[in-house]
Scaffold this motif. Structure first.
Motif, PDB file in Angstrom:
ATOM      1  N   VAL A  82       0.833  -1.204   0.000  1.00 32.97           N
ATOM      2  CA  VAL A  82       0.000   0.000   0.000  1.00 32.97           C
ATOM      3  C   VAL A  82       0.868   1.254   0.000  1.00 32.97           C
ATOM      4  CG1 VAL A  82      -1.707   1.333   1.317  1.00 32.97           C
ATOM      5  CG2 VAL A  82      -1.958  -1.143   1.106  1.00 32.97           C
ATOM      6  N   TYR A 106       2.349   1.746  -3.415  1.00 31.27           N
ATOM      7  CA  TYR A 106       1.307   2.151  -4.364  1.00 31.27           C
ATOM      8  C   TYR A 106       1.064   3.654  -4.236  1.00 31.27           C
ATOM      9  CZ  TYR A 106      -3.122   2.526  -6.817  1.00 31.27           C
ATOM     10  OH  TYR A 106      -4.114   2.911  -7.692  1.00 31.27           O
ATOM     11  N   VAL A 132      -3.898  -4.044  -5.277  1.00 32.05           N
ATOM     12  CA  VAL A 132      -3.894  -3.476  -3.930  1.00 32.05           C
ATOM     13  C   VAL A 132      -5.262  -3.654  -3.285  1.00 32.05           C
ATOM     14  CG1 VAL A 132      -3.561  -1.381  -2.567  1.00 32.05           C
ATOM     15  CG2 VAL A 132      -2.083  -1.838  -4.520  1.00 32.05           C
ATOM     16  N   MET A 192      -4.724   0.220   6.661  1.00 33.93           N
ATOM     17  CA  MET A 192      -4.386   0.160   5.239  1.00 33.93           C
ATOM     18  C   MET A 192      -5.590   0.542   4.382  1.00 33.93           C
ATOM     19  SD  MET A 192      -1.975  -3.200   4.679  1.00 33.93           S
ATOM     20  CE  MET A 192      -2.978  -4.331   5.620  1.00 33.93           C
ATOM     21  N   PHE A 239      -5.864   3.714   1.840  1.00 38.81           N
ATOM     22  CA  PHE A 239      -6.118   3.454   0.428  1.00 38.81           C
ATOM     23  C   PHE A 239      -7.372   4.173  -0.059  1.00 38.81           C
ATOM     24  CE2 PHE A 239      -7.704   0.502  -2.966  1.00 38.81           C
ATOM     25  CZ  PHE A 239      -6.692   0.734  -3.871  1.00 38.81           C
TER      26      PHE A 239
END
Length: 165
Positions: A79, A82, A110, A137, A141
């Motif tokens: 993550v 990304y 992801v 996470m 995200f």
């Protein structure tokens, strides 16, 4: 004589304290200058708008790193990378359009990894993740612009916490 000695000692003491104080101030100023120059370098490197080929290369590199992270189960680093590599990249509209499928693939990797906890959970690091880790996470995200752009691509809803065996 004693008075002169005391006066000289006092002057030396004041000069010593003053010297140490100036050295600390100079050191602090130097650290601030160094920090500012590092920040400026980061701003310069991140401000370039990527073309289609450059963005394709970033997506390809992320895919390679993602495969390694999924193998080890390091979803937190997945993550973070990304967000650092893809979310924070300044990309032209043409580059986004040209790389739409690869962009969706990276996003999907992801999303599946963090919203479906059992996916990619064979790695050592994935087994150590707690429900709180997954929650952090997921929150991180969901706040990304890519999530807002591509959330309809893969319809995955957060699953219930895994039961410890």
């Amino acid at each position: 004589m004693k008075r002169n000695k005391k006066l000289i000692m006092t002057i030396l003491l004041v000069m010593g304290v003053s010297y140490i104080g100036n050295a600390r101030i100079k050191n602090r100023k130097f650290k601030n200058i160094e920090k500012t120059s590092v920040e400026l370098k980061n701003i310069k490197s991140n401000s370039k708008e990527l073309n289609s080929q450059e963005y394709a290369k970033i997506l390809e590199n992320f895919r390679k790193k993602a495969d390694k992270y999924l193998e080890t189960g390091d979803k937190i680093q997945l993550v973070d990378d990304y967000i650092n590599d893809i979310e924070n990249a300044k990309v032209s509209k043409k580059a986004l359009k040209d790389n739409y499928d690869a962009d969706k693939e990276a996003f999907g990797i992801v999303e599946v990894a963090i919203f479906m906890k059992s996916s990619y959970s064979d790695g050592e690091k994935a087994k150590k993740l707690t429900d709180e880790d997954y929650k952090k996470m997921q929150e991180k995200f969901v706040k990304t612009n890519k999530f807002k752009q591509l959330e309809g691509y893969v319809e995955i809803q957060p699953v219930q916490p895994l039961q410890n065996k």
